[in-house]
Design a protein around this motif. Structure first.
Motif, PDB file in Angstrom:
ATOM      1  N   GLN A  75       0.842  -1.044  -0.107  1.00  0.00           N
ATOM      2  CA  GLN A  75       0.161  -0.029  -0.095  1.00  0.00           C
ATOM      3  C   GLN A  75       1.012   1.107  -0.184  1.00  0.00           C
ATOM      4  N   ASP A  76       0.562   2.191  -0.796  1.00  0.00           N
ATOM      5  CA  ASP A  76       1.390   3.539  -1.166  1.00  0.00           C
ATOM      6  C   ASP A  76       0.965   4.466   0.013  1.00  0.00           C
ATOM      7  N   PHE A  78      -0.718   6.878  -0.561  1.00  0.00           N
ATOM      8  CA  PHE A  78      -2.014   7.606  -1.247  1.00  0.00           C
ATOM      9  C   PHE A  78      -3.200   6.614  -0.877  1.00  0.00           C
ATOM     10  N   GLY A  79      -2.651   5.531  -0.563  1.00  0.00           N
ATOM     11  CA  GLY A  79      -3.715   4.490   0.066  1.00  0.00           C
ATOM     12  C   GLY A  79      -3.842   3.495  -0.844  1.00  0.00           C
ATOM     13  N   ALA A  80      -3.408   3.576  -2.317  1.00  0.00           N
ATOM     14  CA  ALA A  80      -3.630   2.652  -3.267  1.00  0.00           C
ATOM     15  C   ALA A  80      -2.928   1.397  -2.819  1.00  0.00           C
ATOM     16  N   TRP A  82      -0.920  -1.893  -4.420  1.00  0.00           N
ATOM     17  CA  TRP A  82      -0.404  -2.721  -5.593  1.00  0.00           C
ATOM     18  C   TRP A  82      -0.127  -3.790  -5.360  1.00  0.00           C
ATOM     19  N   ARG A  91      -3.372  -2.547  -9.716  1.00  0.00           N
ATOM     20  CA  ARG A  91      -3.649  -1.399  -8.586  1.00  0.00           C
ATOM     21  C   ARG A  91      -5.162  -1.382  -8.237  1.00  0.00           C
ATOM     22  N   TYR A  92      -5.374  -1.383  -6.964  1.00  0.00           N
ATOM     23  CA  TYR A  92      -6.677  -1.099  -6.347  1.00  0.00           C
ATOM     24  C   TYR A  92      -6.943   0.243  -5.721  1.00  0.00           C
ATOM     25  N   GLN A  93      -7.576   1.253  -6.341  1.00  0.00           N
ATOM     26  CA  GLN A  93      -8.009   2.471  -5.905  1.00  0.00           C
ATOM     27  C   GLN A  93      -9.394   2.707  -6.105  1.00  0.00           C
ATOM     28  N   GLY A  94      -9.833   3.382  -5.249  1.00  0.00           N
ATOM     29  CA  GLY A  94     -11.279   3.887  -5.432  1.00  0.00           C
ATOM     30  C   GLY A  94     -12.253   2.743  -5.584  1.00  0.00           C
ATOM     31  N   ARG A 135       3.832   6.408 -10.816  1.00  0.00           N
ATOM     32  CA  ARG A 135       2.523   5.971 -10.644  1.00  0.00           C
ATOM     33  C   ARG A 135       1.725   6.297 -11.956  1.00  0.00           C
ATOM     34  N   GLU A 139      -0.979   4.419 -14.823  1.00  0.00           N
ATOM     35  CA  GLU A 139      -2.169   4.929 -15.170  1.00  0.00           C
ATOM     36  C   GLU A 139      -2.430   5.047 -16.730  1.00  0.00           C
TER      37      GLU A 139
END
Length: 244
Positions: A75-76, A78-80, A82, A91-94, A135, A139
């Motif tokens: 987890q980076d 920013f909360g993402a 990987w 990547r898991y985000q949002g 990162r 994207e």
């Protein structure tokens, strides 16, 4: 994880079975990582991912079959989250996943480690070396298949001892001084992101011999080849900091 009892967690001063669905009975757990102290990410050997929240809510995530088995979970800042697999990176985000599969231009074979430097770049241990990635480049490349992932790559020729290896747990870490530690096939390698340059300096190449149509020629500057040369062999050497 216990071979006989399955996945266990520590609660009320004792080990208790984790609340996994029956379909996971007997499944081999490949990796476990807890993020934000509230969610456990669990990777099993058949490429599936499971998350267990603090309130025991279990979510099964169906991932692409061709991505392989997830090993490294990170987890980076920013909360993402990987997730490094044997054939790509997710990547898991949002609440959604974004996946980039390995290609010749993105050699993400067997990702064993993911760590973040002080500037926010991700450093990824793969079968052949270590990738440095922005990162935002991930994207762009993951959402547009026509765009290759721009990254820097470091291997034994840069001084890394062997290649990154997976031993069942996260095998890279950032020290308080900002340097990155990677477990490799020959021990440990320490990388300092502040002094590593994205572009590698060119090494001097020494021409050992030149053979044209089976005939040895003197390896000199501005060499002339015989007429009708159809086969040319050039043997050369160049310095390297370590051996594989």
């Amino acid at each position: 994880h216990d071979i006989d009892q399955g996945l266990l967690h520590w609660r009320n001063n004792r080990l208790e079975p984790a609340p996994l669905p029956p379909v996971f009975e007997g499944a081999r757990v490949e990796s476990i990582q807890v993020v934000n102290t509230s969610r456990a990410w669990i990777s099993v050997a058949d490429s599936r991912l499971v998350t267990i929240d603090r309130d025991d809510t279990v979510t099964v995530h169906d991932m692409p079959d061709d991505i392989g088995v997830y090993q490294a979970i990170f987890q980076d800042k920013f909360g993402a989250v990987w997730l490094g697999a044997t054939r790509g990176l997710s990547r898991y985000q949002g609440g959604r996943f974004l996946t980039l599969r390995r290609t010749e231009a993105f050699p993400a074979d067997s990702i064993t480690a993911i760590v973040e430097d002080e500037s926010g770049f991700l450093w990824i241990g793969v079968a052949s070396g270590v990738l440095r990635m922005d990162r935002t480049e991930f994207e762009r490349a993951a959402t547009d298949g026509s765009i290759g992932l721009r990254h820097s790559f470091y291997d034994t020729s840069d001084g890394i001892a062997g290649t990154p290896r997976w031993f069942g747990k996260q095998s890279a870490a950032r020290a308080p001084d900002g340097r990155l530690w990677f477990v490799t096939s020959r021990g440990l390698s320490i990388l300092d992101p502040r002094i590593l340059t994205p572009s590698r300096p060119t090494s001097n190449v020494n021409i050992e011999s030149v053979i044209a149509n089976g005939q040895s020629l003197e390896a000199v500057q501005n060499i002339s080849l015989p007429a009708r040369t159809v086969r040319l062999d050039v043997n050369y050497s160049m310095p390297t900091l370590t051996s594989i």
